[in-house]
Write a protein that holds these residues in place. Structure first.
Motif, PDB file in Angstrom:
ATOM      1  N   GLU A  41       0.801  -1.219   0.000  1.00  0.00           N
ATOM      2  CA  GLU A  41       0.000   0.000   0.000  1.00  0.00           C
ATOM      3  C   GLU A  41       0.838   1.275   0.000  1.00  0.00           C
ATOM      4  OE1 GLU A  41      -3.425   0.133   2.592  1.00  0.00           O
ATOM      5  OE2 GLU A  41      -3.394  -2.027   2.800  1.00  0.00           O
ATOM      6  N   HIS A  42       2.152   1.167  -0.119  1.00  0.00           N
ATOM      7  CA  HIS A  42       2.972   2.374  -0.208  1.00  0.00           C
ATOM      8  C   HIS A  42       2.759   3.054  -1.552  1.00  0.00           C
ATOM      9  CE1 HIS A  42       6.001   0.625   2.959  1.00  0.00           C
ATOM     10  NE2 HIS A  42       4.896   1.078   3.511  1.00  0.00           N
ATOM     11  N   SER A  43       2.790   4.365  -1.561  1.00  0.00           N
ATOM     12  CA  SER A  43       2.406   5.169  -2.719  1.00  0.00           C
ATOM     13  C   SER A  43       3.475   5.206  -3.804  1.00  0.00           C
ATOM     14  CB  SER A  43       2.119   6.598  -2.240  1.00  0.00           C
ATOM     15  OG  SER A  43       2.103   7.514  -3.305  1.00  0.00           O
ATOM     16  N   ILE A  44       3.036   5.154  -5.058  1.00  0.00           N
ATOM     17  CA  ILE A  44       3.964   5.333  -6.180  1.00  0.00           C
ATOM     18  C   ILE A  44       4.500   6.761  -6.216  1.00  0.00           C
ATOM     19  CG2 ILE A  44       3.053   3.500  -7.632  1.00  0.00           C
ATOM     20  CD1 ILE A  44       1.318   5.526  -9.040  1.00  0.00           C
ATOM     21  N   LEU A  45       3.702   7.725  -5.771  1.00  0.00           N
ATOM     22  CA  LEU A  45       4.175   9.115  -5.739  1.00  0.00           C
ATOM     23  C   LEU A  45       5.288   9.282  -4.723  1.00  0.00           C
ATOM     24  CD1 LEU A  45       0.753  11.000  -5.953  1.00  0.00           C
ATOM     25  CD2 LEU A  45       2.379  10.548  -7.808  1.00  0.00           C
ATOM     26  N   LEU A  46       5.197   8.541  -3.631  1.00  0.00           N
ATOM     27  CA  LEU A  46       6.256   8.565  -2.627  1.00  0.00           C
ATOM     28  C   LEU A  46       7.520   7.894  -3.156  1.00  0.00           C
ATOM     29  CD1 LEU A  46       7.180   9.199   0.237  1.00  0.00           C
ATOM     30  CD2 LEU A  46       6.160   7.045   0.965  1.00  0.00           C
ATOM     31  N   ALA A  47       7.356   6.760  -3.843  1.00  0.00           N
ATOM     32  CA  ALA A  47       8.505   6.060  -4.401  1.00  0.00           C
ATOM     33  C   ALA A  47       9.240   6.911  -5.431  1.00  0.00           C
ATOM     34  CB  ALA A  47       8.055   4.746  -5.028  1.00  0.00           C
ATOM     35  N   LEU A  48       8.496   7.758  -6.135  1.00  0.00           N
ATOM     36  CA  LEU A  48       9.083   8.614  -7.168  1.00  0.00           C
ATOM     37  C   LEU A  48       9.636   9.923  -6.620  1.00  0.00           C
ATOM     38  CD1 LEU A  48       6.443   8.201 -10.021  1.00  0.00           C
ATOM     39  CD2 LEU A  48       8.825   7.451 -10.099  1.00  0.00           C
ATOM     40  N   ALA A  49       9.413  10.211  -5.349  1.00  0.00           N
ATOM     41  CA  ALA A  49       9.764  11.512  -4.778  1.00  0.00           C
ATOM     42  C   ALA A  49      11.205  11.955  -5.049  1.00  0.00           C
ATOM     43  CB  ALA A  49       9.468  11.520  -3.274  1.00  0.00           C
ATOM     44  N   PRO A  50      12.206  11.080  -4.973  1.00  0.00           N
ATOM     45  CA  PRO A  50      13.572  11.538  -5.251  1.00  0.00           C
ATOM     46  C   PRO A  50      13.748  12.065  -6.673  1.00  0.00           C
ATOM     47  CG  PRO A  50      13.614   9.408  -4.132  1.00  0.00           C
ATOM     48  CD  PRO A  50      12.189   9.666  -4.538  1.00  0.00           C
ATOM     49  N   TYR A  51      12.863  11.656  -7.595  1.00  0.00           N
ATOM     50  CA  TYR A  51      12.998  12.046  -8.993  1.00  0.00           C
ATOM     51  C   TYR A  51      12.289  13.356  -9.319  1.00  0.00           C
ATOM     52  CZ  TYR A  51      14.697   7.307  -9.198  1.00  0.00           C
ATOM     53  OH  TYR A  51      15.404   6.150  -8.960  1.00  0.00           O
ATOM     54  N   TYR A  52      11.527  13.891  -8.353  1.00  0.00           N
ATOM     55  CA  TYR A  52      10.998  15.252  -8.538  1.00  0.00           C
ATOM     56  C   TYR A  52      11.432  16.150  -7.375  1.00  0.00           C
ATOM     57  CZ  TYR A  52       6.837  13.290  -6.058  1.00  0.00           C
ATOM     58  OH  TYR A  52       5.978  12.655  -5.184  1.00  0.00           O
ATOM     59  N   GLU A  53      12.711  15.991  -7.022  1.00  0.00           N
ATOM     60  CA  GLU A  53      13.408  16.860  -6.071  1.00  0.00           C
ATOM     61  C   GLU A  53      12.835  16.806  -4.664  1.00  0.00           C
ATOM     62  OE1 GLU A  53      13.499  20.721  -7.872  1.00  0.00           O
ATOM     63  OE2 GLU A  53      14.909  20.084  -9.437  1.00  0.00           O
ATOM     64  N   GLN A  54      12.379  15.624  -4.256  1.00  0.00           N
ATOM     65  CA  GLN A  54      11.848  15.445  -2.906  1.00  0.00           C
ATOM     66  C   GLN A  54      12.544  14.284  -2.201  1.00  0.00           C
ATOM     67  OE1 GLN A  54       9.703  17.563  -1.494  1.00  0.00           O
ATOM     68  NE2 GLN A  54       9.601  18.760  -3.381  1.00  0.00           N
ATOM     69  N   ILE A 102       3.468  16.297   5.146  1.00  0.00           N
ATOM     70  CA  ILE A 102       4.254  17.117   4.224  1.00  0.00           C
ATOM     71  C   ILE A 102       3.482  17.306   2.930  1.00  0.00           C
ATOM     72  CG2 ILE A 102       6.373  17.251   2.863  1.00  0.00           C
ATOM     73  CD1 ILE A 102       7.751  15.634   5.061  1.00  0.00           C
ATOM     74  N   GLY A 103       3.214  18.552   2.576  1.00  0.00           N
ATOM     75  CA  GLY A 103       2.548  18.867   1.321  1.00  0.00           C
ATOM     76  C   GLY A 103       3.562  19.087   0.217  1.00  0.00           C
ATOM     77  N   VAL A 104       3.331  18.477  -0.949  1.00  0.00           N
ATOM     78  CA  VAL A 104       4.250  18.571  -2.081  1.00  0.00           C
ATOM     79  C   VAL A 104       3.518  19.231  -3.246  1.00  0.00           C
ATOM     80  CG1 VAL A 104       5.754  17.297  -3.649  1.00  0.00           C
ATOM     81  CG2 VAL A 104       5.448  16.491  -1.295  1.00  0.00           C
ATOM     82  N   SER A 105       3.889  20.461  -3.572  1.00  0.00           N
ATOM     83  CA  SER A 105       3.157  21.232  -4.581  1.00  0.00           C
ATOM     84  C   SER A 105       3.271  20.631  -5.973  1.00  0.00           C
ATOM     85  CB  SER A 105       3.654  22.679  -4.599  1.00  0.00           C
ATOM     86  OG  SER A 105       5.031  22.748  -4.928  1.00  0.00           O
ATOM     87  N   THR A 106       4.297  19.809  -6.224  1.00  0.00           N
ATOM     88  CA  THR A 106       4.468  19.183  -7.538  1.00  0.00           C
ATOM     89  C   THR A 106       3.272  18.321  -7.905  1.00  0.00           C
ATOM     90  OG1 THR A 106       6.856  19.124  -7.151  1.00  0.00           O
ATOM     91  CG2 THR A 106       6.015  17.749  -8.934  1.00  0.00           C
ATOM     92  N   ILE A 107       2.610  17.738  -6.922  1.00  0.00           N
ATOM     93  CA  ILE A 107       1.488  16.838  -7.205  1.00  0.00           C
ATOM     94  C   ILE A 107       0.138  17.522  -6.981  1.00  0.00           C
ATOM     95  CG2 ILE A 107       2.812  14.735  -6.813  1.00  0.00           C
ATOM     96  CD1 ILE A 107       1.628  14.582  -3.997  1.00  0.00           C
ATOM     97  N   TRP A 108       0.137  18.858  -6.990  1.00  0.00           N
ATOM     98  CA  TRP A 108      -1.108  19.616  -6.887  1.00  0.00           C
ATOM     99  C   TRP A 108      -1.387  20.308  -8.217  1.00  0.00           C
ATOM    100  CZ3 TRP A 108       0.730  22.628  -1.940  1.00  0.00           C
ATOM    101  CH2 TRP A 108       0.754  21.753  -0.849  1.00  0.00           C
ATOM    102  N   CYS A 109      -2.533  20.072  -8.806  1.00  0.00           N
ATOM    103  CA  CYS A 109      -2.910  20.783 -10.025  1.00  0.00           C
ATOM    104  C   CYS A 109      -3.234  22.234  -9.673  1.00  0.00           C
ATOM    105  CB  CYS A 109      -4.129  20.118 -10.657  1.00  0.00           C
ATOM    106  SG  CYS A 109      -4.763  20.995 -12.111  1.00  0.00           S
ATOM    107  N   PRO A 110      -2.689  23.215 -10.409  1.00  0.00           N
ATOM    108  CA  PRO A 110      -2.983  24.626 -10.129  1.00  0.00           C
ATOM    109  C   PRO A 110      -4.469  24.961 -10.209  1.00  0.00           C
ATOM    110  CG  PRO A 110      -1.106  24.429 -11.612  1.00  0.00           C
ATOM    111  CD  PRO A 110      -1.701  23.061 -11.488  1.00  0.00           C
ATOM    112  N   SER A 111      -5.229  24.160 -10.952  1.00  0.00           N
ATOM    113  CA  SER A 111      -6.671  24.385 -11.069  1.00  0.00           C
ATOM    114  C   SER A 111      -7.469  23.684  -9.981  1.00  0.00           C
ATOM    115  CB  SER A 111      -7.164  23.899 -12.443  1.00  0.00           C
ATOM    116  OG  SER A 111      -6.543  24.599 -13.482  1.00  0.00           O
ATOM    117  N   ASP A 112      -6.770  23.075  -9.023  1.00  0.00           N
ATOM    118  CA  ASP A 112      -7.408  22.264  -7.977  1.00  0.00           C
ATOM    119  C   ASP A 112      -6.953  22.759  -6.598  1.00  0.00           C
ATOM    120  OD1 ASP A 112      -8.883  20.197  -6.873  1.00  0.00           O
ATOM    121  OD2 ASP A 112      -7.479  18.608  -7.435  1.00  0.00           O
TER     122      ASP A 112
END
Length: 280
Positions: free
Chosen positions: A17-30, A61-71
């Motif tokens: 149940e660990h998140s794919i977004l978390l696993a990818l975090a090092p690749y988007y500067e996190q 921890i909020g990560v703005s990379t995964i927030w849509c500007p329209s959301d």
């Protein structure tokens, strides 16, 4: 309609149940965020009854990379007060983007690799991300430019109760960081019961959607971003969005005539479909 998972969280604690977004975090500067997460325990704890809340700092921890500007609603931190712990409630941050699990959600969340039905369920998984997935680039035989990898899912269209319960960015569950093409794109614009608040939450959270007029943005497996229109061909569905030609038994899905629509074909990694860009 609020859909709670309180009854499930006490018995389902797998590392799948660990998140794919978390696993990818090092690749988007996190990388610092990723390094703070204890991968040896469940993303919620493990102890949510007042003891050591190991991963709660991470979920806050909020990560703005995964927030849509329209959301914009997705930027708010919320607390699940029924998990008190040492901080007065389990803190969670949210995402506007999810990975493509294919045309249906399988393997099921509660299926264990030791279960007799696990092999059949995993073989039935056609997307890029699903429980226990290990998809390689060479597995995407339909062509990386014709296969969905990530899609928008509009957090801001959820009702207030469901905003607490779904789109958790550290969770790898269907409804949090994975979507399917089982229901039509942007169901709040297509289903008979109208607006997003009227669409059952269990439908909405596993579906790609957006606050943009006319469609939603997707990242393809080749890294390109495409805007797919609401008018994209999809398989026939009834008034609640369920496909009319799909049946399921023990978590294994079968599709009959007329088969996949273009939208569903885009979500399969090796379906053998020939799709041109003008079809979506």
């Amino acid at each position: 309609m609020k859909v709670s998972r309180e009854s499930l969280r006490l018995r389902i604690t797998g590392a799948h149940e660990h998140s794919i977004l978390l696993a990818l975090a090092p690749y988007y500067e996190q990388a610092n965020v990723y390094n703070a997460f204890n991968v040896n325990v469940h993303y919620t704890g493990p102890d949510t009854t007042g003891g050591a809340d190991i991963n709660w700092t991470m979920t806050n921890i909020g990560v703005s990379t995964i927030w849509c500007p329209s959301d914009p609603d997705v930027q708010e931190m919320r607390r699940l007060t029924y998990w008190l712990g040492s901080q007065g409630g389990f803190p969670m941050r949210y995402t506007s983007y999810k990975g493509n699990a294919g045309p249906w959600p399988t393997p099921a969340r509660s299926t264990d690799p030791a279960d007799a039905i696990f092999g059949a369920q995993k073989s039935n998984a056609l997307g890029l991300f699903y429980y226990y997935s290990s998809t390689k680039l060479s597995d995407i035989r339909d062509g990386t430019s014709n296969t969905l990898m990530f899609g928008e899912t509009a957090y801001g269209l959820l009702d207030e109760g469901s905003k607490v319960e779904w789109h958790w960015w550290t969770s790898g569950n269907y409804g949090d960081t994975m979507f399917t093409t089982y229901y039509p794109l942007n169901p709040h614009r297509k289903l008979a019961n109208g607006t997003s608040v009227g669409v059952n939450t269990s439908v909405f959270v596993v579906t790609a959607s957006s606050l943009h007029p006319g469609g939603a943005n997707f990242c393809m497996a080749d890294g390109s971003v495409r805007f797919i229109k609401d008018t994209v061909n999809t398989w026939p569905h009834n008034s609640n969005g369920s496909p009319t030609a799909v049946t399921a038994s023990n978590g294994v899905f079968t599709v009959g005539p007329p088969g996949f629509g273009v939208y569903q074909a885009l979500s399969t990694r090796k379906g053998g479909e020939v799709i041109s860009a003008d079809q979506y």
